[in-house]
Scaffold this motif. Structure first.
Motif, PDB file in Angstrom:
ATOM      1  N   GLY A  95       0.704  -1.294   0.314  1.00 41.68           N
ATOM      2  CA  GLY A  95       0.079  -0.460   0.013  1.00 41.68           C
ATOM      3  C   GLY A  95       0.845   0.831   0.182  1.00 41.68           C
ATOM      4  N   ALA A  96       0.147   2.350  -0.481  1.00 40.02           N
ATOM      5  CA  ALA A  96       0.842   3.928  -0.817  1.00 40.02           C
ATOM      6  C   ALA A  96       1.801   4.208   0.494  1.00 40.02           C
ATOM      7  CB  ALA A  96       0.510   4.531  -0.576  1.00 40.02           C
ATOM      8  N   ASP A  97       0.936   3.759   1.946  1.00 41.44           N
ATOM      9  CA  ASP A  97       1.271   4.168   2.868  1.00 41.44           C
ATOM     10  C   ASP A  97       2.529   3.157   3.839  1.00 41.44           C
ATOM     11  OD1 ASP A  97      -0.659   2.706   3.548  1.00 41.44           O
ATOM     12  OD2 ASP A  97      -1.639   4.222   5.272  1.00 41.44           O
ATOM     13  N   GLY A  98       2.533   2.062   3.167  1.00 44.85           N
ATOM     14  CA  GLY A  98       2.492   0.465   4.141  1.00 44.85           C
ATOM     15  C   GLY A  98       2.031   0.383   5.466  1.00 44.85           C
ATOM     16  N   THR A  99       0.392   0.120   4.853  1.00 39.30           N
ATOM     17  CA  THR A  99      -0.433  -0.060   6.312  1.00 39.30           C
ATOM     18  C   THR A  99      -1.170  -1.604   5.448  1.00 39.30           C
ATOM     19  OG1 THR A  99      -1.974   1.620   5.497  1.00 39.30           O
ATOM     20  CG2 THR A  99      -0.171   2.184   7.561  1.00 39.30           C
ATOM     21  N   ALA A 100      -1.609  -1.756   4.224  1.00 35.62           N
ATOM     22  CA  ALA A 100      -2.246  -2.771   3.496  1.00 35.62           C
ATOM     23  C   ALA A 100      -1.750  -4.139   4.029  1.00 35.62           C
ATOM     24  CB  ALA A 100      -1.034  -2.820   2.057  1.00 35.62           C
ATOM     25  N   SER A 152       6.526   0.678  10.182  1.00 37.95           N
ATOM     26  CA  SER A 152       6.820   0.819  11.900  1.00 37.95           C
ATOM     27  C   SER A 152       7.703  -0.637  12.449  1.00 37.95           C
ATOM     28  CB  SER A 152       5.421   0.308  12.900  1.00 37.95           C
ATOM     29  OG  SER A 152       5.125  -1.306  12.015  1.00 37.95           O
ATOM     30  N   PHE A 153       7.625  -1.116  11.405  1.00 38.82           N
ATOM     31  CA  PHE A 153       8.811  -2.768  11.000  1.00 38.82           C
ATOM     32  C   PHE A 153      10.007  -2.140  10.930  1.00 38.82           C
ATOM     33  CE2 PHE A 153      10.635  -6.508   8.695  1.00 38.82           C
ATOM     34  CZ  PHE A 153      10.615  -7.217   9.766  1.00 38.82           C
ATOM     35  N   LEU A 154      10.154  -1.787  10.246  1.00 34.22           N
ATOM     36  CA  LEU A 154      11.505  -0.655   9.662  1.00 34.22           C
ATOM     37  C   LEU A 154      12.226   0.551  11.116  1.00 34.22           C
ATOM     38  CD1 LEU A 154      13.054   2.914   9.087  1.00 34.22           C
ATOM     39  CD2 LEU A 154      14.060   0.422   8.223  1.00 34.22           C
ATOM     40  N   ARG A 155      10.962   0.817  11.723  1.00 26.37           N
ATOM     41  CA  ARG A 155      11.640   1.684  12.915  1.00 26.37           C
ATOM     42  C   ARG A 155      11.783   0.357  14.396  1.00 26.37           C
ATOM     43  NH1 ARG A 155       7.863   5.252  10.252  1.00 26.37           N
ATOM     44  NH2 ARG A 155       6.138   4.036  11.833  1.00 26.37           N
ATOM     45  N   ALA A 156      11.230   0.226  14.412  1.00 25.88           N
ATOM     46  CA  ALA A 156      11.526  -1.183  15.212  1.00 25.88           C
ATOM     47  C   ALA A 156      12.355  -1.971  15.022  1.00 25.88           C
ATOM     48  CB  ALA A 156      10.185  -2.288  16.107  1.00 25.88           C
ATOM     49  N   LYS A 157      12.770  -2.747  13.668  1.00 29.77           N
ATOM     50  CA  LYS A 157      13.948  -3.450  13.648  1.00 29.77           C
ATOM     51  C   LYS A 157      14.863  -3.030  12.441  1.00 29.77           C
ATOM     52  CE  LYS A 157      11.457  -7.388  15.193  1.00 29.77           C
ATOM     53  NZ  LYS A 157      10.803  -9.296  14.818  1.00 29.77           N
ATOM     54  N   PRO A 158      15.214  -2.494  12.350  1.00 36.27           N
ATOM     55  CA  PRO A 158      16.409  -1.782  10.992  1.00 36.27           C
ATOM     56  C   PRO A 158      17.354  -3.036  10.682  1.00 36.27           C
ATOM     57  CG  PRO A 158      16.618  -1.026  12.724  1.00 36.27           C
ATOM     58  CD  PRO A 158      15.347  -1.232  13.606  1.00 36.27           C
ATOM     59  N   TYR A 159      17.952  -3.187  11.275  1.00 39.05           N
ATOM     60  CA  TYR A 159      18.569  -4.444  11.536  1.00 39.05           C
ATOM     61  C   TYR A 159      18.571  -5.375  10.219  1.00 39.05           C
ATOM     62  CZ  TYR A 159      15.603  -6.681  14.796  1.00 39.05           C
ATOM     63  OH  TYR A 159      14.859  -7.280  15.744  1.00 39.05           O
ATOM     64  N   GLU A 160      17.133  -5.821  10.364  1.00 38.79           N
ATOM     65  CA  GLU A 160      16.220  -7.243   9.860  1.00 38.79           C
ATOM     66  C   GLU A 160      15.859  -6.022   8.343  1.00 38.79           C
ATOM     67  OE1 GLU A 160      12.941 -10.175   9.915  1.00 38.79           O
ATOM     68  OE2 GLU A 160      13.393  -9.233  11.320  1.00 38.79           O
ATOM     69  N   VAL A 161      15.234  -5.464   8.339  1.00 39.97           N
ATOM     70  CA  VAL A 161      15.018  -4.609   7.251  1.00 39.97           C
ATOM     71  C   VAL A 161      15.651  -4.230   5.667  1.00 39.97           C
ATOM     72  CG1 VAL A 161      13.384  -3.281   5.930  1.00 39.97           C
ATOM     73  CG2 VAL A 161      13.039  -3.416   8.064  1.00 39.97           C
ATOM     74  N   GLN A 162      16.779  -4.261   6.526  1.00 39.57           N
ATOM     75  CA  GLN A 162      17.963  -4.464   4.820  1.00 39.57           C
ATOM     76  C   GLN A 162      18.129  -5.876   4.060  1.00 39.57           C
ATOM     77  OE1 GLN A 162      20.940  -5.565   5.679  1.00 39.57           O
ATOM     78  NE2 GLN A 162      20.549  -6.648   7.706  1.00 39.57           N
ATOM     79  N   HIS A 163      18.006  -6.818   5.906  1.00 37.47           N
ATOM     80  CA  HIS A 163      18.052  -8.262   4.688  1.00 37.47           C
ATOM     81  C   HIS A 163      17.383  -8.505   3.446  1.00 37.47           C
ATOM     82  CE1 HIS A 163      20.354 -11.895   4.880  1.00 37.47           C
ATOM     83  NE2 HIS A 163      19.397 -12.372   4.605  1.00 37.47           N
ATOM     84  N   LYS A 164      16.064  -8.018   4.089  1.00 36.54           N
ATOM     85  CA  LYS A 164      14.553  -8.019   3.379  1.00 36.54           C
ATOM     86  C   LYS A 164      14.894  -7.762   1.981  1.00 36.54           C
ATOM     87  CE  LYS A 164      13.400 -10.910   6.901  1.00 36.54           C
ATOM     88  NZ  LYS A 164      12.351 -11.368   6.880  1.00 36.54           N
ATOM     89  N   TYR A 195       4.686   7.126   6.493  1.00 33.08           N
ATOM     90  CA  TYR A 195       4.184   5.972   6.591  1.00 33.08           C
ATOM     91  C   TYR A 195       4.453   5.766   8.611  1.00 33.08           C
ATOM     92  CZ  TYR A 195       6.937   5.985   2.519  1.00 33.08           C
ATOM     93  OH  TYR A 195       7.291   6.685   0.988  1.00 33.08           O
ATOM     94  N   PRO A 196       2.842   5.574   8.784  1.00 37.35           N
ATOM     95  CA  PRO A 196       2.167   5.411  10.336  1.00 37.35           C
ATOM     96  C   PRO A 196       3.073   3.962  11.114  1.00 37.35           C
ATOM     97  CG  PRO A 196       0.807   5.591   8.865  1.00 37.35           C
ATOM     98  CD  PRO A 196       1.248   5.542   7.708  1.00 37.35           C
ATOM     99  N   ASP A 197       2.485   3.718  11.883  1.00 37.52           N
ATOM    100  CA  ASP A 197       2.474   2.361  12.340  1.00 37.52           C
ATOM    101  C   ASP A 197       1.018   1.926  12.541  1.00 37.52           C
ATOM    102  OD1 ASP A 197       4.516   3.114  13.529  1.00 37.52           O
ATOM    103  OD2 ASP A 197       3.223   3.634  15.411  1.00 37.52           O
ATOM    104  N   PRO A 198       0.731   1.122  11.974  1.00 44.43           N
ATOM    105  CA  PRO A 198      -0.595  -0.017  11.837  1.00 44.43           C
ATOM    106  C   PRO A 198      -1.823   1.141  12.617  1.00 44.43           C
ATOM    107  CG  PRO A 198       0.372  -1.240  13.194  1.00 44.43           C
ATOM    108  CD  PRO A 198       1.463  -0.505  13.164  1.00 44.43           C
ATOM    109  N   PRO A 199      -2.813   0.994  12.518  1.00 49.60           N
ATOM    110  CA  PRO A 199      -4.360   2.008  12.587  1.00 49.60           C
ATOM    111  C   PRO A 199      -4.625   0.709  13.979  1.00 49.60           C
ATOM    112  CG  PRO A 199      -4.926   0.413  10.669  1.00 49.60           C
ATOM    113  CD  PRO A 199      -3.389   0.123  10.295  1.00 49.60           C
ATOM    114  N   ALA A 200      -4.639   1.433  14.968  1.00 45.12           N
ATOM    115  CA  ALA A 200      -5.316   0.469  16.407  1.00 45.12           C
ATOM    116  C   ALA A 200      -6.563  -0.108  16.805  1.00 45.12           C
ATOM    117  CB  ALA A 200      -5.522   1.507  17.391  1.00 45.12           C
ATOM    118  N   GLU A 201      -6.218  -1.527  15.910  1.00 42.80           N
ATOM    119  CA  GLU A 201      -7.902  -2.168  16.428  1.00 42.80           C
ATOM    120  C   GLU A 201      -9.092  -1.591  17.314  1.00 42.80           C
ATOM    121  OE1 GLU A 201      -6.873  -6.615  16.613  1.00 42.80           O
ATOM    122  OE2 GLU A 201      -5.460  -6.135  14.743  1.00 42.80           O
TER     123      GLU A 201
END
Length: 564
Positions: free
Chosen positions: A497-502, A513-525, A558-564
């Motif tokens: 999705g355009a904002d990364g929440t899809a 939020s994945f990048l901001r929490a786990k920057p060590y992993e995103v680079q590999h993926k 690129y917001p955090d996921p919407p609250a449920e």
């Protein structure tokens, strides 16, 4: 009278005038022969042989001179190993090796060494072509030039302060050979330069671009005109015992197979095969230039004499293997009988579990990743640092060894990090489950394709493994967020999705939020893909990855996921 035409066997009549001229010429020739004989007698009286060469030159050993041209103080040349200057020669080797200043092809800065820039440990390459110099000077003149002390560097000169930019004068001088060699040894060098040095133009062609010290050279027609079949026979007889049938048994300079070394450095191989490799068991192998040409013709065949396994390895595939080697994306055999074991106990086989996505083991991103009955302890080894310190072959050997490794048949069902960790914490025996080619893919990943996460973010840790914690800062600092937005739109938005929440990553995170929490992993993926999903290998340029990081730190875009 009759004479024979140069191009005919038929006699022809000669004019009387021509006959008179013939007698005159004949008498002149006899006179010249008499004078020449006397001259030869005079040469013997003045220390010059019948060829006009000094007897010292005639007696000299040009093959030894060739070895000296490489490294004169090696034991193979008969050098006195009690020489008080030996430490100086060894500590400042490139300031004394003839080949450093004049190149293996003796063309100085004009060819093979056009791009061999100086450093604090090696001087500038000379602009003198020794080939031309040797051709235009007699043996005595060449000896006198080498033996001269004028403008030469003393062996006692201080080379510790050499700098090609600010202090090059003394270091760039030729060493004073009269101070360190005997006359006989210098004559050996003269004999090498005049008689024994190979003419590299017979072995290959080349083109250059630019100028020293930043120029480049390209080789072509290596071994052209040679007999490859005879070259194969020569290789089998002279080289295969040590280098293996295909030249891959020993890596030359820790990097090249025999074939790839020849194809990359044809200017050097010709010297080594004729004059040997000092400090090794490789002595002089071939002296006939035709045999050398034939060997060159053979070694150009990349099928018979392939590149090193490292060169043909796939580091991108190795990166995917580091994540999950048995996934179909790596080309793994999905009929492998061990597949059930890998899937039942995946964290005991995934490289990233024990060494972390950042390859820093338990010192950074995995400092708080405690073991459990389904996953082993994280290793304390800094794989990033270890890789940097090891050669390609050393790294392969470390991965391929069975010593201290866990067999694929080991029982992992009883693993307990507190009570029974020993076997489970061992590295799996890769030689038990992978091919050599697959391990080379891992080596290529570790040596060349793995991303240096220090370029993407900073971090701070507190505590120690397995209860420590880590915090990240400056994620994507220095990156171009606008280009990162464009990269995201082109490579990620269609699924996320355009904002990364899809799509929720790991069922929890938006892309941001994945990048901001786990920057060590995103680079590999993003570089090596997500096994088992449609996400393949997206980005290979670390600058694009840095730009993507810069973009994804923007919580508004690129917001955090919407609250449920």
């Amino acid at each position: 009278m009759f004479s024979r035409d140069r191009c005919s066997r038929e006699p022809k009549e000669v004019d009387p005038v021509d006959s008179s001229r013939f007698r005159t010429l004949a008498l002149a020739l006899v006179a010249l022969l008499v004078v020449g004989a006397a001259a030869c007698d005079d040469d013997e009286g003045t220390g010059v042989n019948g060829n006009g060469d000094p007897p010292e030159f005639t007696a000299a050993d040009g093959i030894n001179g060739g070895t000296m041209y490489d490294k004169f103080w090696t034991p193979e040349t008969g050098w006195n190993q009690s020489d008080p200057n030996l430490a100086t020669f060894t500590d400042y080797a490139d300031f004394f090796r003839c080949k450093q200043c004049h190149a293996w092809d003796r063309l100085g800065t004009a060819a093979s060494y056009i791009g061999r820039a100086p450093s604090t440990s090696r001087p500038n390459v000379s602009s003198v072509s020794l080939i031309e110099h040797a051709e235009h000077h007699t043996p005595q003149e060449l000896f006198d030039v080498l033996w001269s002390s004028a403008g030469r560097r003393s062996v006692s000169a201080d080379l510790s302060t050499y700098d090609p930019e600010t202090n090059s004068t003394v270091g760039d001088q030729m060493p004073d050979l009269s101070e360190i060699m005997t006359e006989e040894q210098v004559w050996d060098l003269v004999k090498f330069l005049k008689h024994e040095a190979n003419d590299t133009e017979l072995l290959y062609n080349y083109t250059t671009s630019g100028t020293y010290p930043t120029g480049s050279i390209t080789y072509m027609n290596i071994g052209a005109g040679g007999d490859a079949a005879n070259g194969d026979a020569i290789y089998a007889a002279e080289c295969a015992a040590c280098h293996g049938a295909d030249g891959t048994a020993v890596l030359v300079d820790g990097e090249f197979t025999v074939g790839s070394f020849l194809r990359a450095k044809p200017y050097e191989v010709q010297h080594k095969v004729k004059f040997g490799q000092p400090g090794t068991m490789m002595g002089s192998i071939l002296t006939d230039i035709n045999d050398i040409l034939d060997l060159y013709a053979a070694l150009t065949d990349e099928t018979n004499y392939p590149d090193p396994a490292f060169e043909v390895a796939d580091g991108i595939n190795g990166g995917t293997m580091y994540d999950k080697f048995w996934t179909p994306e790596t080309g793994w055999n999905q009929s492998d009988p061990n597949l059930a074991t890998f899937n039942t106990y995946p964290d005991f086989f995934r490289c990233k579990q024990c060494h972390a996505w950042d390859r820093l083991g338990n010192a950074a991103s995995y400092i708080g990743r405690a073991p459990s009955t389904t996953r082993p302890n994280v290793a304390s080894l800094d794989l990033k640092a270890a890789t940097a310190m090891m050669s390609q072959q050393e790294l392969f050997d470390a991965l391929w060894t069975s010593t201290g490794r866990r067999s694929v048949t080991a029982d992992l069902s009883t693993y307990d990090p507190a009570a029974n960790p020993t076997v489970g914490d061992q590295m799996p025996d890769l030689s038990d489950i992978m091919t050599e080619e697959q391990v080379w893919d891992l080596v290529k990943f570790l040596k060349e394709e793995a991303i240096d996460t220090d370029l993407l973010y900073d971090y701070n840790t507190s505590g120690t493994y397995p209860t420590g914690s880590i915090s990240y800062s400056n994620i994507g600092a220095g990156g171009d967020a606008a280009n990162g937005d464009a990269v995201y739109a082109a490579s990620c938005a269609v699924c996320h999705g355009a904002d990364g929440t899809a799509v929720l990553v790991d069922g929890t995170y938006s892309v941001g939020s994945f990048l901001r929490a786990k920057p060590y992993e995103v680079q590999h993926k993003v570089k090596f893909g997500q096994p088992g999903s449609i996400m393949g290998r997206l980005l290979s340029d670390v600058n694009d990855i840095l730009d993507l990081y810069a973009a994804l730190t923007n919580e508004a875009n690129y917001p955090d996921p919407p609250a449920e």
